[in-house]
Scaffold this motif. Structure first.
Motif, PDB file in Angstrom:
ATOM      1  N   LEU A 133     -14.444 -24.673  83.016  1.00  0.00           N
ATOM      2  CA  LEU A 133     -13.228 -23.873  82.936  1.00  0.00           C
ATOM      3  C   LEU A 133     -12.049 -24.819  83.094  1.00  0.00           C
ATOM      4  CD1 LEU A 133     -11.974 -21.079  82.708  1.00  0.00           C
ATOM      5  CD2 LEU A 133     -12.226 -20.827  85.180  1.00  0.00           C
ATOM      6  N   LEU A 134     -11.337 -25.098  81.985  1.00  0.00           N
ATOM      7  CA  LEU A 134     -10.347 -26.171  81.957  1.00  0.00           C
ATOM      8  C   LEU A 134      -8.920 -25.664  81.851  1.00  0.00           C
ATOM      9  CD1 LEU A 134     -12.065 -28.612  79.412  1.00  0.00           C
ATOM     10  CD2 LEU A 134     -12.112 -28.744  81.907  1.00  0.00           C
ATOM     11  N   ALA A 185     -15.530 -32.820  94.366  1.00  0.00           N
ATOM     12  CA  ALA A 185     -16.157 -32.428  93.095  1.00  0.00           C
ATOM     13  C   ALA A 185     -15.181 -31.876  92.082  1.00  0.00           C
ATOM     14  CB  ALA A 185     -17.259 -31.402  93.359  1.00  0.00           C
ATOM     15  N   ASN A 186     -13.984 -31.472  92.543  1.00  0.00           N
ATOM     16  CA  ASN A 186     -12.970 -30.933  91.635  1.00  0.00           C
ATOM     17  C   ASN A 186     -13.538 -29.731  90.885  1.00  0.00           C
ATOM     18  OD1 ASN A 186     -11.163 -31.301  88.857  1.00  0.00           O
ATOM     19  ND2 ASN A 186     -10.067 -31.860  90.721  1.00  0.00           N
ATOM     20  N   ILE A 187     -13.505 -29.711  89.575  1.00  0.00           N
ATOM     21  CA  ILE A 187     -13.953 -28.537  88.815  1.00  0.00           C
ATOM     22  C   ILE A 187     -15.401 -28.659  88.353  1.00  0.00           C
ATOM     23  CG2 ILE A 187     -11.616 -27.988  88.080  1.00  0.00           C
ATOM     24  CD1 ILE A 187     -12.388 -29.122  85.301  1.00  0.00           C
ATOM     25  N   GLY A 188     -16.075 -29.771  88.708  1.00  0.00           N
ATOM     26  CA  GLY A 188     -17.509 -29.828  88.496  1.00  0.00           C
ATOM     27  C   GLY A 188     -18.028 -30.704  87.377  1.00  0.00           C
ATOM     28  N   PHE A 189     -17.172 -31.521  86.757  1.00  0.00           N
ATOM     29  CA  PHE A 189     -17.616 -32.358  85.638  1.00  0.00           C
ATOM     30  C   PHE A 189     -18.809 -33.225  86.037  1.00  0.00           C
ATOM     31  CE2 PHE A 189     -17.460 -36.319  83.185  1.00  0.00           C
ATOM     32  CZ  PHE A 189     -17.495 -35.839  81.887  1.00  0.00           C
ATOM     33  N   TYR A 190     -18.663 -33.981  87.141  1.00  0.00           N
ATOM     34  CA  TYR A 190     -19.737 -34.887  87.552  1.00  0.00           C
ATOM     35  C   TYR A 190     -20.904 -34.141  88.191  1.00  0.00           C
ATOM     36  CZ  TYR A 190     -16.742 -38.785  86.374  1.00  0.00           C
ATOM     37  OH  TYR A 190     -15.965 -39.678  85.684  1.00  0.00           O
ATOM     38  N   PRO A 223      -9.768 -24.157  97.191  1.00  0.00           N
ATOM     39  CA  PRO A 223     -10.367 -22.884  96.763  1.00  0.00           C
ATOM     40  C   PRO A 223     -10.327 -22.665  95.260  1.00  0.00           C
ATOM     41  CG  PRO A 223      -8.926 -22.556  98.665  1.00  0.00           C
ATOM     42  CD  PRO A 223      -8.698 -23.955  98.200  1.00  0.00           C
ATOM     43  N   GLU A 224      -9.228 -23.022  94.611  1.00  0.00           N
ATOM     44  CA  GLU A 224      -9.128 -22.812  93.163  1.00  0.00           C
ATOM     45  C   GLU A 224     -10.126 -23.691  92.417  1.00  0.00           C
ATOM     46  OE1 GLU A 224      -5.106 -23.271  91.900  1.00  0.00           O
ATOM     47  OE2 GLU A 224      -4.339 -21.758  93.291  1.00  0.00           O
ATOM     48  N   ALA A 278     -12.854 -24.924  93.678  1.00  0.00           N
ATOM     49  CA  ALA A 278     -14.204 -24.477  94.041  1.00  0.00           C
ATOM     50  C   ALA A 278     -14.634 -23.276  93.213  1.00  0.00           C
ATOM     51  CB  ALA A 278     -14.265 -24.154  95.529  1.00  0.00           C
ATOM     52  N   GLU A 279     -13.699 -22.379  92.894  1.00  0.00           N
ATOM     53  CA  GLU A 279     -14.038 -21.232  92.056  1.00  0.00           C
ATOM     54  C   GLU A 279     -14.439 -21.690  90.659  1.00  0.00           C
ATOM     55  OE1 GLU A 279     -14.397 -17.992  92.671  1.00  0.00           O
ATOM     56  OE2 GLU A 279     -14.088 -18.446  94.793  1.00  0.00           O
ATOM     57  N   ARG A 280     -13.684 -22.628  90.107  1.00  0.00           N
ATOM     58  CA  ARG A 280     -14.027 -23.142  88.771  1.00  0.00           C
ATOM     59  C   ARG A 280     -15.336 -23.936  88.815  1.00  0.00           C
ATOM     60  NH1 ARG A 280      -9.413 -26.009  85.621  1.00  0.00           N
ATOM     61  NH2 ARG A 280      -8.692 -26.907  87.593  1.00  0.00           N
ATOM     62  N   LEU A 281     -15.547 -24.662  89.895  1.00  0.00           N
ATOM     63  CA  LEU A 281     -16.788 -25.399  90.089  1.00  0.00           C
ATOM     64  C   LEU A 281     -17.978 -24.450  90.106  1.00  0.00           C
ATOM     65  CD1 LEU A 281     -18.550 -27.822  91.032  1.00  0.00           C
ATOM     66  CD2 LEU A 281     -17.627 -27.459  93.327  1.00  0.00           C
ATOM     67  N   CYS A 282     -17.890 -23.387  90.887  1.00  0.00           N
ATOM     68  CA  CYS A 282     -18.986 -22.412  90.964  1.00  0.00           C
ATOM     69  C   CYS A 282     -19.238 -21.754  89.610  1.00  0.00           C
ATOM     70  CB  CYS A 282     -18.675 -21.352  92.014  1.00  0.00           C
ATOM     71  SG  CYS A 282     -18.801 -21.951  93.719  1.00  0.00           S
TER      72      CYS A 282
END
Length: 213
Positions: free
Chosen positions: A4-5, A41-46, A67-68, A70-74
């Motif tokens: 989610l970018l 982890a930021n938004i989860g790319f790695y 929190p923001e 982490a939501e995109r990461l999840c």
């Protein structure tokens, strides 16, 4: 992969042409069945990339306090069907408790709760040491750390469990001072430059004589 970018500042994720040398270093370091920790982890790319690399027998611990993000990461973990990735909504430092996460635009940093910076939004977040997570989840094999200048504070949270495991660290350092601190903390490790800001810290007997640049 699905992410989610926000394309205003995250187009590098869309094209894949972001920190390419660092991506290559990550791929070289991770093997199926390993435990990988993504600190910042930021938004989860790695995290998503590592989730594929470690395979169903491996585990990814994805650590993100914002929190923001982490939501995109999840969302990324769920949409990519990664059952081997667990998200921890917390920050890491050299001590445990709570601290203020100060957000200014896309950047964030930890500070003491009673410290104030004009014009910055701050929220309270839980803070753990690396060693505490190792007690709960088992020590990692590879750790990526990118926490906006607080990398040394994270590394100071290493204790006996992690020392015994001798993981490889892939870390962002923005100054020679921070790099010097890392050399003191891990005198038994070799430091290899990956690119301008990223370094690999690995036990001397890992990838002997091999550099990444």
């Amino acid at each position: 992969m699905w992410l989610l970018l926000d394309l205003k500042g995250e187009k590098g994720f869309l094209t894949g042409r972001r920190e390419e040398a660092f991506q290559e270093a990550l791929v070289r370091a991770i093997r199926p069945g390993m435990r990988f920790w993504d600190v910042g982890a930021n938004i989860g790319f790695y995290s998503v990339l590592a989730g594929r690399l470690v395979g169903p027998e491996g585990r990814v611990l994805s650590i993100e306090p914002d929190p923001e993000n982490a939501e995109r990461l999840c969302a990324a973990v769920e949409r990519n069907g990664l059952r081997n990735v667990e998200v921890v909504r917390a920050a890491l430092a050299s001590r445990e408790g709570t601290m203020a996460l100060e957000r200014r635009g896309a950047m964030s940093r930890l500070r003491e709760s009673n410290e104030k910076t004009a014009g910055a939004e701050a929220i309270s977040v839980a803070v753990f040491r690396l060693e505490k997570l190792a007690e709960r989840f088992g020590a990692p094999d590879v750790v990526k750390i990118d926490v906006e200048g607080a990398e040394i504070e994270v590394l100071r949270g290493v204790g006996p469990l992690i020392r015994e495991r001798k993981p490889v660290f892939l870390v962002e350092f923005h100054s020679e001072e921070l790099l010097g601190e890392a050399r003191k903390l891990f005198a038994d490790y070799a430091l290899d430059r990956i690119d301008q800001d990223h370094w690999r810290l690995a036990p001397e007997n890992v990838f002997p004589g091999r550099t990444l640049c």
